[in-house]
Design a protein around this motif. Structure first.
Motif, PDB file in Angstrom:
ATOM      1  N   LEU A 110      52.497 -35.216  18.177  1.00  0.00           N
ATOM      2  CA  LEU A 110      51.382 -34.816  19.035  1.00  0.00           C
ATOM      3  C   LEU A 110      50.259 -34.150  18.238  1.00  0.00           C
ATOM      4  N   PRO A 111      50.543 -33.240  17.305  1.00  0.00           N
ATOM      5  CA  PRO A 111      49.456 -32.716  16.472  1.00  0.00           C
ATOM      6  C   PRO A 111      48.764 -33.799  15.646  1.00  0.00           C
ATOM      7  N   ASP A 112      49.519 -34.817  15.217  1.00  0.00           N
ATOM      8  CA  ASP A 112      48.905 -35.906  14.456  1.00  0.00           C
ATOM      9  C   ASP A 112      47.914 -36.676  15.325  1.00  0.00           C
ATOM     10  N   PHE A 113      48.232 -36.857  16.619  1.00  0.00           N
ATOM     11  CA  PHE A 113      47.282 -37.508  17.524  1.00  0.00           C
ATOM     12  C   PHE A 113      46.007 -36.672  17.655  1.00  0.00           C
ATOM     13  N   CYS A 114      46.162 -35.363  17.805  1.00  0.00           N
ATOM     14  CA  CYS A 114      44.979 -34.505  17.962  1.00  0.00           C
ATOM     15  C   CYS A 114      44.060 -34.613  16.748  1.00  0.00           C
ATOM     16  N   PRO A 121      41.631 -30.528  11.198  1.00  0.00           N
ATOM     17  CA  PRO A 121      42.887 -29.928  10.741  1.00  0.00           C
ATOM     18  C   PRO A 121      43.211 -28.628  11.475  1.00  0.00           C
ATOM     19  N   GLY A 122      42.191 -27.868  11.851  1.00  0.00           N
ATOM     20  CA  GLY A 122      42.426 -26.635  12.593  1.00  0.00           C
ATOM     21  C   GLY A 122      43.055 -26.901  13.951  1.00  0.00           C
ATOM     22  N   LEU A 123      42.556 -27.939  14.659  1.00  0.00           N
ATOM     23  CA  LEU A 123      43.144 -28.315  15.933  1.00  0.00           C
ATOM     24  C   LEU A 123      44.591 -28.746  15.739  1.00  0.00           C
ATOM     25  N   ARG A 124      44.862 -29.443  14.643  1.00  0.00           N
ATOM     26  CA  ARG A 124      46.238 -29.863  14.365  1.00  0.00           C
ATOM     27  C   ARG A 124      47.152 -28.649  14.200  1.00  0.00           C
ATOM     28  N   GLN A 125      46.687 -27.631  13.511  1.00  0.00           N
ATOM     29  CA  GLN A 125      47.501 -26.430  13.315  1.00  0.00           C
ATOM     30  C   GLN A 125      47.746 -25.709  14.637  1.00  0.00           C
ATOM     31  N   VAL A 131      53.331 -26.812  20.131  1.00  0.00           N
ATOM     32  CA  VAL A 131      54.514 -27.663  20.158  1.00  0.00           C
ATOM     33  C   VAL A 131      55.765 -26.833  19.896  1.00  0.00           C
ATOM     34  N   VAL A 132      55.692 -25.975  18.896  1.00  0.00           N
ATOM     35  CA  VAL A 132      56.838 -25.133  18.555  1.00  0.00           C
ATOM     36  C   VAL A 132      57.160 -24.188  19.707  1.00  0.00           C
ATOM     37  N   PHE A 133      56.135 -23.600  20.301  1.00  0.00           N
ATOM     38  CA  PHE A 133      56.387 -22.637  21.369  1.00  0.00           C
ATOM     39  C   PHE A 133      56.958 -23.322  22.606  1.00  0.00           C
ATOM     40  N   ILE A 134      56.394 -24.468  22.989  1.00  0.00           N
ATOM     41  CA  ILE A 134      56.919 -25.190  24.150  1.00  0.00           C
ATOM     42  C   ILE A 134      58.361 -25.610  23.893  1.00  0.00           C
ATOM     43  N   GLY A 135      58.639 -26.081  22.675  1.00  0.00           N
ATOM     44  CA  GLY A 135      60.003 -26.475  22.351  1.00  0.00           C
ATOM     45  C   GLY A 135      60.981 -25.326  22.482  1.00  0.00           C
ATOM     46  N   ILE A 136      60.594 -24.157  21.980  1.00  0.00           N
ATOM     47  CA  ILE A 136      61.473 -22.986  22.079  1.00  0.00           C
ATOM     48  C   ILE A 136      61.644 -22.569  23.528  1.00  0.00           C
ATOM     49  N   LYS A 494      33.094 -38.110  24.784  1.00  0.00           N
ATOM     50  CA  LYS A 494      32.306 -36.973  24.327  1.00  0.00           C
ATOM     51  C   LYS A 494      33.110 -35.705  24.059  1.00  0.00           C
ATOM     52  N   ILE A 495      34.417 -35.774  24.109  1.00  0.00           N
ATOM     53  CA  ILE A 495      35.205 -34.583  23.799  1.00  0.00           C
ATOM     54  C   ILE A 495      35.059 -34.247  22.315  1.00  0.00           C
ATOM     55  N   THR A 496      35.006 -32.962  22.000  1.00  0.00           N
ATOM     56  CA  THR A 496      34.909 -32.505  20.611  1.00  0.00           C
ATOM     57  C   THR A 496      36.110 -31.629  20.280  1.00  0.00           C
ATOM     58  N   TRP A 497      36.335 -31.464  18.984  1.00  0.00           N
ATOM     59  CA  TRP A 497      37.472 -30.626  18.601  1.00  0.00           C
ATOM     60  C   TRP A 497      37.253 -29.171  18.995  1.00  0.00           C
ATOM     61  N   VAL A 498      36.012 -28.731  19.062  1.00  0.00           N
ATOM     62  CA  VAL A 498      35.732 -27.359  19.487  1.00  0.00           C
ATOM     63  C   VAL A 498      36.140 -27.170  20.948  1.00  0.00           C
ATOM     64  N   GLY A 499      35.777 -28.149  21.787  1.00  0.00           N
ATOM     65  CA  GLY A 499      36.178 -28.077  23.187  1.00  0.00           C
ATOM     66  C   GLY A 499      37.684 -28.119  23.351  1.00  0.00           C
ATOM     67  N   ALA A 500      38.352 -28.979  22.570  1.00  0.00           N
ATOM     68  CA  ALA A 500      39.806 -29.073  22.658  1.00  0.00           C
ATOM     69  C   ALA A 500      40.469 -27.761  22.273  1.00  0.00           C
ATOM     70  N   VAL A 501      39.992 -27.132  21.199  1.00  0.00           N
ATOM     71  CA  VAL A 501      40.557 -25.848  20.772  1.00  0.00           C
ATOM     72  C   VAL A 501      40.350 -24.789  21.845  1.00  0.00           C
ATOM     73  N   ALA A 502      39.134 -24.723  22.392  1.00  0.00           N
ATOM     74  CA  ALA A 502      38.837 -23.708  23.410  1.00  0.00           C
ATOM     75  C   ALA A 502      39.711 -23.902  24.648  1.00  0.00           C
TER      76      ALA A 502
END
Length: 602
Positions: A110-114, A121-125, A131-136, A494-502
């Motif tokens: 899923l991070p690779d898709f993002c 790369p920041g959005l991927r992190q 992902v880790v938190f949802i898994g736990i 028109k989605i941007t990585w800034v919008g996705a992060v926010a």
């Protein structure tokens, strides 16, 4: 402990051991075919749709499905029916909007898709962290459910034994073969779970109809009566955690321990209202007595049969619908299975098969929940309604038949913990190995050990709650973080990585704040508003709105290759635009050459 109970324990222990042995054997055999990073991450993307559908279903039918749905129907009645509907219906949205484009994107996590879609790369992190938190968050109730199962079968064995046993088995299987190993195991465990819940339910319904009511009571006690559930026989209940019990009728009982803040060891009378019972208190009820229930649960059968009993219930119901329908497409351990399909068409076909398999399964927990309200009302007193599936067989058939049926349900419950935990550990280990470590096989194995041991420690420390409610928060978190990014990333240019992060930060933080408040409230008197247990009705629209508004304000951050990526996701498979990013990063020289020449391995 009577001889019949001892025999039940032996039958159930044997069944659990057989499930564990079969799981280990299948995983070991499949792991011998896993030799590359692609085997561990996506099983070389060669899993056929029918096997993948069984594996997805086996992974998805967790403790919340096998134990939790029946327990919630038992306790909450008609309001709880949204759980099986939502668990299944979420795959309809996944099939229509996400499955095929996601597979065609060529991502392997899923991070690779993002990162592939938005080039950040920041959005991927950030995605890795969620992902880790949802898994736990999803793994903790699986391990707690395993402990509940073992403790129900062997009361002298502490709960941590069952949790540790599941964790060790899962880590060993994932450690040996990754996705390739767990795919075979999960497909087998779906059919095992279906048999383990369908066969006992059918037999118990036949016995119930044949008896015409509840044995041991001078009259039949049906669910259609507008009365509290009643004990079919004399019952002793040991309260294992502090609990608030409500009764709508006066009743006499014997109590030993602490009740309403005072020590007691005698016959007591409970009037209408709420009574506080502390941990370790023993309560004795006589046959035919009305059953006190945990506060905020329906106290009589008329309320139990009537959906949405107030404004808080209405909010929670709509919030639950949104969380389950949209959260499914954001669960990392669900999405990672679609990366294993050869192409987008197979991914969509897999989802259709999953809908059929899940719809078949969820018929049976609902029936068990209804029967439990008649036969095991003492679980309403202790609050351990998740144990209904395990306790019901011996209540309806207290003989060899009940022992065998109880062993079958115990085996199915154990398979549920193993299959879901395996998928979660694979998804978290894959992300840890590729985004935190260097992506080698030994990194994946280290990630698997970490992904299994941390939730185990939390499961032993935290107090168990309703399994489905805990899993419901996982769905809310997935719906408030990954769902907006997936849907808008696939369908909105028109989605941007800034919008996705926010959007991910705002939606995720709101859900996590609700989780913290609810957890603290559980330890300090349950003072938190009930709507915080399921906040998706607020957090999901807010997350979508933040993504859209922020993206509109940062249009200069649209990735330059957006049109190419979107064409790859939406073009028919036969045009051959798929570029598998795991091959580009982890493939052999031959595979990389074939990828560069534009030939996609099907």
């Amino acid at each position: 402990m009577g001889s019949g109970e001892l025999e039940l324990n032996l039958w159930a222990v044997a069944a659990i051991l057989l499930v564990g042995l079969a799981t280990f054997s299948l995983g070991f055999r499949s792991s011998r075919q896993a030799s590359t990073t692609q085997d561990f991450l996506v099983a070389r993307r060669t899993v056929r749709s029918r096997r993948n559908a069984a594996a997805v279903s086996g992974e998805y039918l967790s403790a919340a499905s096998f134990l939790g749905v029946a327990g919630l129907v038992f306790k909450d009645g008609a309001d709880a029916l949204w759980y099986p509907i939502g668990f299944t219906g979420g795959y309809l949205a996944l099939m229509l909007f996400v499955a095929a484009p996601l597979r065609r994107s060529g991502a392997y996590t899923l991070p690779d898709f993002c990162e592939a879609r938005l080039g950040s790369p920041g959005l991927r992190q950030l995605s890795t962290a969620f992902v880790v938190f949802i898994g736990i968050l999803y793994l903790v109730p699986q391990f707690q459910g395993a402990g509940l199962t073992v403790h129900q079968i062997l009361p002298s064995v502490p709960s941590w034994v069952g949790a540790a046993l599941v964790a060790v088995l899962v880590i060993v299987n994932v450690f040996g073969g990754g996705m390739r190993a767990v795919t075979v195991v999960q497909a087998f465990q779906y059919w095992l779970k279906l048999f383990a819940i369908a066969a006992p339910t059918f037999v118990l319904c036949v016995i119930f109809v044949g008896q015409g009511g509840v044995a041991g009571v001078d009259r039949a006690v049906g669910l259609s009566e507008p009365l509290p559930p009643r004990f079919p026989a004399d019952a002793t209940v040991t309260v294992e955690t502090d609990v608030q019990l409500r009764t709508e009728e006066g009743l006499l009982l014997r109590a030993r321990g602490w009740v309403d803040g005072a020590p007691v060891d005698s016959i007591v009378y409970w009037g209408k209202g709420v009574h506080a019972v502390e941990e370790g208190t023993e309560l004795w009820f006589t046959a035919g007595s009305p059953t006190p229930v945990v506060d905020r649960a329906p106290t009589d059968n008329a309320s139990w049969l009537r959906p949405v009993n107030g404004s808080d219930d209405l909010f929670t119901t709509y919030s639950l619908i949104i969380a389950l329908f949209l959260g499914t497409m954001g669960l990392p351990h669900v999405l990672v299975r679609f990366y294993t399909n050869p192409d987008g068409r197979a991914a969509r076909r897999t989802t259709l098969h999953v809908l059929l398999l899940l719809g078949l399964f969820y018929i049976f927990p609902v029936l068990i929940g209804a029967l439990s309200r008649i036969y095991v009302p003492e679980l309403l007193v202790s609050g351990r309604t998740d144990a209904a599936v395990l306790a019901l067989p011996m209540k309806i058939a207290p003989n060899l038949t009940g022992e065998i049926l109880g062993a079958i349900t115990a085996a199915g419950a154990f398979a549920a913990f193993l299959s879901t935990s395996s998928g979660l550990v694979v998804s978290v280990a894959g992300v840890l190995s590729t985004d935190v470590l260097k992506g080698r096989i030994r990194d994946f194995r280290f990630g698997a050990a970490l992904a299994g041991s941390v939730p185990l420690a939390l499961a032993l420390v935290l107090r168990p709650g309703d399994i489905s409610l805990t899993v419901g928060l996982s769905f809310a978190l997935a719906a408030s973080t990954f769902c907006p990014v997936l849907l808008l990333g696939i369908w909105w240019r028109k989605i941007t990585w800034v919008g996705a992060v926010a959007g991910m930060l705002v939606g995720g933080v709101l859900v996590l704040v609700s989780l913290v408040i609810t957890t603290v409230s559980g330890y300090t008197g349950n003072w938190a508003p009930e709507f915080l247990q399921q906040p998706a009705l607020v957090t999901v629209p807010v997350a979508f709105l933040v993504v859209v508004v922020t993206s509109k304000a940062t249009q200069g951050r649209i990735p330059p290759d957006t049109n190419r990526i979107r064409m790859r996701m939406h073009a028919p498979d036969r045009l051959g635009f798929i570029r598998d990013r795991d091959i580009a990063r982890f493939g052999t020289a031959e595979e990389r050459t074939r990828l560069a020449n534009g030939r996609h391995r099907r």
